[in-house]
Design a protein around this motif. Structure first.
Motif, PDB file in Angstrom:
ATOM      1  N   ASN A   1      -5.433   2.356  -7.185  1.00 42.26           N
ATOM      2  CA  ASN A   1      -6.496   1.220  -6.532  1.00 42.26           C
ATOM      3  C   ASN A   1      -5.304   0.164  -5.699  1.00 42.26           C
ATOM      4  N   VAL A   2      -4.035  -0.060  -6.419  1.00 38.58           N
ATOM      5  CA  VAL A   2      -3.829  -0.173  -5.226  1.00 38.58           C
ATOM      6  C   VAL A   2      -3.357  -0.645  -4.194  1.00 38.58           C
ATOM      7  N   THR A   3      -3.319   0.872  -4.084  1.00 36.71           N
ATOM      8  CA  THR A   3      -3.312   1.390  -2.315  1.00 36.71           C
ATOM      9  C   THR A   3      -4.451   1.507  -1.506  1.00 36.71           C
ATOM     10  N   LEU A   4      -6.380   1.662  -1.933  1.00 35.02           N
ATOM     11  CA  LEU A   4      -7.002   1.205  -1.917  1.00 35.02           C
ATOM     12  C   LEU A   4      -7.219  -0.299  -1.473  1.00 35.02           C
TER      13      LEU A   4
ATOM     14  N   LEU B   1      -6.990  -4.645   2.675  1.00 36.28           N
ATOM     15  CA  LEU B   1      -6.433  -5.908   3.478  1.00 36.28           C
ATOM     16  C   LEU B   1      -5.698  -6.188   4.132  1.00 36.28           C
ATOM     17  N   ALA B   2      -4.502  -5.475   4.730  1.00 37.78           N
ATOM     18  CA  ALA B   2      -4.081  -5.861   5.360  1.00 37.78           C
ATOM     19  C   ALA B   2      -4.727  -5.041   7.106  1.00 37.78           C
ATOM     20  N   ILE B   3      -5.899  -3.880   6.663  1.00 34.78           N
ATOM     21  CA  ILE B   3      -6.885  -4.191   7.525  1.00 34.78           C
ATOM     22  C   ILE B   3      -7.075  -5.059   7.818  1.00 34.78           C
ATOM     23  N   VAL B   4      -7.658  -5.571   7.181  1.00 29.47           N
ATOM     24  CA  VAL B   4      -8.368  -6.992   7.219  1.00 29.47           C
ATOM     25  C   VAL B   4      -7.504  -7.636   8.493  1.00 29.47           C
ATOM     26  N   VAL B   5      -6.522  -8.037   7.518  1.00 26.73           N
ATOM     27  CA  VAL B   5      -5.997  -9.342   7.735  1.00 26.73           C
ATOM     28  C   VAL B   5      -5.724  -8.832   9.029  1.00 26.73           C
TER      29      VAL B   5
ATOM     30  N   ALA C   1       0.573  -1.373  -0.049  1.00 24.29           N
ATOM     31  CA  ALA C   1      -0.095   0.051   0.175  1.00 24.29           C
ATOM     32  C   ALA C   1       1.255   0.981   0.073  1.00 24.29           C
ATOM     33  N   ALA C   2       2.116   1.482   0.734  1.00 30.05           N
ATOM     34  CA  ALA C   2       2.999   2.076   0.887  1.00 30.05           C
ATOM     35  C   ALA C   2       3.178   2.410  -0.699  1.00 30.05           C
ATOM     36  N   GLY C   3       3.937   1.322  -0.877  1.00 32.19           N
ATOM     37  CA  GLY C   3       4.668   1.485  -2.267  1.00 32.19           C
ATOM     38  C   GLY C   3       3.098   2.397  -3.282  1.00 32.19           C
ATOM     39  N   GLY C   4       1.788   2.023  -3.831  1.00 33.90           N
ATOM     40  CA  GLY C   4       0.911   2.715  -4.139  1.00 33.90           C
ATOM     41  C   GLY C   4       1.562   3.919  -4.180  1.00 33.90           C
TER      42      GLY C   4
END
Length: 92
Positions: free
Chosen positions: A76-79, A84-88, A12-15
């Motif tokens: 979109n990659v960031t979002l 996904l990071a939050i859900v995991v 996400a940071a890369g996006g």
């Protein structure tokens, strides 16, 4: 599971970096073509600038410029990966 959440957060940071770079490049393009760009309030005016870039390049070549598509990919990659990071993270 934490390592998976961390991996998604890094993606996400890369996006976000990807989106920032291409947004600045779009604003530079607008500036070179005579549009005023306020870099101080860039976050506020960015949707307007992206729309102007799309309209300008579509008028010139019949389709949006390459920077437009690449910026959309970045945001979109960031979002998606941030969600996904939050859900995991919540499920672990």
């Amino acid at each position: 599971m934490r390592s998976l959440a961390t991996a998604f957060a890094l993606i996400a940071a890369g996006g976000a970096i990807w989106f920032t770079v291409y947004s600045i490049r779009m604003c530079d393009y607008l500036q070179k073509h005579g549009r005023k760009v306020n870099f101080l309030l860039l976050r506020l005016y960015l949707p307007k600038y992206i729309s102007e870039y799309k309209e300008m390049t579509t008028a010139e070549s019949g389709q949006p410029g390459n920077l437009y598509g690449r910026a959309l990919i970045g945001i979109n990659v960031t979002l998606v990966t941030a969600v996904l990071a939050i859900v995991v993270r919540l499920l672990s």
